[in-house]
Design a protein around this motif. Structure first.
Motif, PDB file in Angstrom:
ATOM      1  N   UNK A  94      62.980  19.416  97.478  1.00  0.00           N
ATOM      2  CA  UNK A  94      64.092  20.297  97.086  1.00  0.00           C
ATOM      3  C   UNK A  94      64.808  19.709  95.869  1.00  0.00           C
ATOM      4  N   UNK A  95      64.984  18.404  95.874  1.00  0.00           N
ATOM      5  CA  UNK A  95      65.687  17.762  94.755  1.00  0.00           C
ATOM      6  C   UNK A  95      64.828  17.820  93.492  1.00  0.00           C
ATOM      7  N   UNK A  96      63.513  17.674  93.655  1.00  0.00           N
ATOM      8  CA  UNK A  96      62.628  17.741  92.483  1.00  0.00           C
ATOM      9  C   UNK A  96      62.734  19.111  91.816  1.00  0.00           C
ATOM     10  N   UNK A  97      62.867  20.150  92.618  1.00  0.00           N
ATOM     11  CA  UNK A  97      63.002  21.499  92.043  1.00  0.00           C
ATOM     12  C   UNK A  97      64.287  21.584  91.223  1.00  0.00           C
ATOM     13  N   UNK A  98      65.398  21.112  91.795  1.00  0.00           N
ATOM     14  CA  UNK A  98      66.646  21.253  91.028  1.00  0.00           C
ATOM     15  C   UNK A  98      66.635  20.362  89.792  1.00  0.00           C
ATOM     16  N   UNK A 135      63.439  32.017  93.210  1.00  0.00           N
ATOM     17  CA  UNK A 135      62.807  31.234  94.267  1.00  0.00           C
ATOM     18  C   UNK A 135      61.430  30.780  93.815  1.00  0.00           C
ATOM     19  N   UNK A 136      61.015  29.680  94.390  1.00  0.00           N
ATOM     20  CA  UNK A 136      59.712  29.115  94.069  1.00  0.00           C
ATOM     21  C   UNK A 136      59.663  27.730  94.685  1.00  0.00           C
ATOM     22  N   UNK A 137      58.470  27.169  94.767  1.00  0.00           N
ATOM     23  CA  UNK A 137      58.328  25.870  95.428  1.00  0.00           C
ATOM     24  C   UNK A 137      57.895  24.774  94.472  1.00  0.00           C
ATOM     25  N   UNK A 138      57.371  25.170  93.320  1.00  0.00           N
ATOM     26  CA  UNK A 138      56.801  24.166  92.414  1.00  0.00           C
ATOM     27  C   UNK A 138      57.803  23.907  91.290  1.00  0.00           C
ATOM     28  N   UNK A 139      58.288  22.655  91.199  1.00  0.00           N
ATOM     29  CA  UNK A 139      59.387  22.390  90.273  1.00  0.00           C
ATOM     30  C   UNK A 139      59.147  22.953  88.870  1.00  0.00           C
ATOM     31  N   UNK A 140      57.967  22.697  88.285  1.00  0.00           N
ATOM     32  CA  UNK A 140      57.748  23.120  86.910  1.00  0.00           C
ATOM     33  C   UNK A 140      57.742  24.643  86.765  1.00  0.00           C
ATOM     34  N   UNK A 152      64.109  19.575  87.925  1.00  0.00           N
ATOM     35  CA  UNK A 152      63.292  20.213  86.885  1.00  0.00           C
ATOM     36  C   UNK A 152      64.064  21.359  86.233  1.00  0.00           C
ATOM     37  N   UNK A 153      64.787  22.130  87.039  1.00  0.00           N
ATOM     38  CA  UNK A 153      65.504  23.277  86.476  1.00  0.00           C
ATOM     39  C   UNK A 153      66.678  22.794  85.619  1.00  0.00           C
ATOM     40  N   UNK A 154      67.393  21.793  86.114  1.00  0.00           N
ATOM     41  CA  UNK A 154      68.536  21.268  85.349  1.00  0.00           C
ATOM     42  C   UNK A 154      68.059  20.766  83.978  1.00  0.00           C
ATOM     43  N   UNK A 155      66.910  20.107  83.961  1.00  0.00           N
ATOM     44  CA  UNK A 155      66.390  19.601  82.672  1.00  0.00           C
ATOM     45  C   UNK A 155      65.979  20.740  81.749  1.00  0.00           C
ATOM     46  N   UNK A 156      65.527  21.835  82.337  1.00  0.00           N
ATOM     47  CA  UNK A 156      64.923  22.899  81.526  1.00  0.00           C
ATOM     48  C   UNK A 156      65.938  23.809  80.834  1.00  0.00           C
ATOM     49  N   UNK A 157      67.136  23.965  81.418  1.00  0.00           N
ATOM     50  CA  UNK A 157      68.059  24.971  80.858  1.00  0.00           C
ATOM     51  C   UNK A 157      69.419  24.347  80.531  1.00  0.00           C
ATOM     52  N   UNK A 158      70.126  24.996  79.614  1.00  0.00           N
ATOM     53  CA  UNK A 158      71.440  24.444  79.283  1.00  0.00           C
ATOM     54  C   UNK A 158      72.588  25.281  79.842  1.00  0.00           C
ATOM     55  N   UNK A 159      72.304  26.086  80.864  1.00  0.00           N
ATOM     56  CA  UNK A 159      73.390  26.760  81.595  1.00  0.00           C
ATOM     57  C   UNK A 159      73.525  26.043  82.945  1.00  0.00           C
ATOM     58  N   UNK A 160      74.667  26.231  83.628  1.00  0.00           N
ATOM     59  CA  UNK A 160      74.814  25.579  84.929  1.00  0.00           C
ATOM     60  C   UNK A 160      73.758  26.046  85.938  1.00  0.00           C
TER      61      UNK A 160
END
Ligand SMILES: Cc1cc2nc3c(=O)[nH]c(=O)nc-3n(C[C@H](O)[C@H](O)[C@H](O)COP(=O)(O)O)c2cc1C
Length: 334
Positions: free
Chosen positions: A133-137, A84-89, A139-147
């Motif tokens: 909410x979309x900005x958070x997802x 959990x967290x609120x800041x995309x980065x 950022x995470x999708x870009x950062x990792x190569x797992x689903x």
């Protein structure tokens, strides 16, 4: 007429979840001992850690402690690690860390309403604004190569169903599954879950699986949720507390339409002991601390004779494994 629902696996991107039944993340419950017991007893296709704080993971002084607390292991594959967290980065950086530690899936919490999480804009508070909410997802999708997956509530504000527009935006942002706890934030766990929100989320997304959540305790509940909503998976939380066999029972029902008998008191005692021992073996805590942490869970195994609370009251006062064994072992012969 009784109709049965096939026990179909589903895919989260390339990861196959063997059964449609998943264990909900539950703070204070979803530790390795409980997750692995649910898996070992059968029927449970996927487990998830309880929520971890993104900011706490980023802080080097608290990182090791956070990872140790949540203790996911390769043997649990596919384990989802919830952040959990609120800041995309920040959430994205935290996601990289948990992936480095072996998370097969990163799940983002958009369901927690407790002030500690929501006041800072995380958890269900993210659903106040679909863009954030979309900005958070993203950022995470870009950062990792797992689903990357998300677990949402119906919405933040009573009656305002943000889960539906958000589901589409999340899918477009690259989220690979969405779990929907069909209650608004302000409801906590009160009232009944409105499964129609799950159906509408399922209609809104194109390709990704939707996992329905809220008030499933039995095979008949799961079959009804699947029939009413078309969801691909069913997530069980409170129904598994003190009942790690619930997934096996639900799976059996979905396959056969038959309800298995509940375990006897002696069988429940055996599982309660197995749970306690596994927790003691695998917890990083010293014994007394570990027992204090876990005795609430063990008390949920309903080891008393009907109408009595004697055993329960003894369990919640135990200070060591030996004490728990002294309380529970006599029931094995009952
Ligand atoms: C004790 C407890 C702790 C919970 N902790 C979390 C959590 O860490 N992350 C989360 O997304 N949901 C959490 N939840 C919500 C559950 O995952 C689930 O959405 C909710 O209990 C509804 O499902 P159920 O009716 O099957 O219990 C928690 C629920 C309970 C009862």
């Amino acid at each position: 007429m009784l109709t049965t629902t096939a026990l179909k696996p589903f895919l989260i991107d390339t990861i196959c979840v063997d059964t449609p039944l998943t264990l909900a993340p539950m703070a204070g419950y979803s530790n390795y001992a409980f997750r692995s017991l649910c898996r070992d007893l059968g029927g449970c296709g996927m487990v998830c850690t309880e929520l971890l704080s993104g900011p706490a993971l980023l802080d080097k002084s608290s990182r090791a402690r956070s990872i140790r607390m949540f203790d996911w292991r390769a043997s649990e594959f596919p384990v989802a690690v919830q952040l959990f967290g609120a800041i995309p980065q920040e959430v994205a950086e935290a996601a990289k860390i948990v992936v480095d530690y072996g998370a097969a899936i990163v799940d983002i919490n958009m369901g927690c309403w407790v002030p500690k999480v929501a006041k800072k804009g995380g958890g269900a508070a993210l659903l106040r604004d679909v863009c954030t909410a979309t900005a958070v997802v993203e950022a995470v999708v870009k950062a990792v190569d797992v689903p990357v997956t998300v677990k949402v509530r119906s919405g933040w504000e009573d009656g305002l169903v943000t889960a539906i527009p958000f589901a589409r935006a999340a899918e477009q942002a690259g989220v690979k599954a969405i779990a929907v706890h069909a209650r608004f934030a302000g409801q906590g766990h009160t009232g009944s879950a409105d499964w129609d929100v799950i159906r509408r989320v399922k209609e809104m997304v194109t390709d990704i699986p939707v996992i329905g959540n809220g008030d499933v305790h039995t095979g008949a509940d799961a079959a009804r949720m699947m029939a009413q909503t078309g969801c691909d998976g069913v997530m069980v939380g409170r129904g598994a507390m003190g009942k790690p066999w619930v997934f096996q029972h639900i799976a059996h029902y979905l396959q056969t339409g038959e309800t298995l008998p509940e375990p006897s008191r002696a069988e429940r005692a055996q599982l309660a002991l197995a749970h306690a021992r596994r927790w003691l073996e695998t917890s990083w805590m010293v014994e007394r601390q570990a027992v204090l942490e876990m005795r609430g869970q063990i008390s949920k195994y309903q080891l008393d004779e009907p109408g009595s609370v004697i055993i329960r009251n003894q369990i919640v006062r135990a200070n060591s494994l030996a004490e728990l064994e002294t309380i529970i072992e006599p029931i094995l012969q009952a």
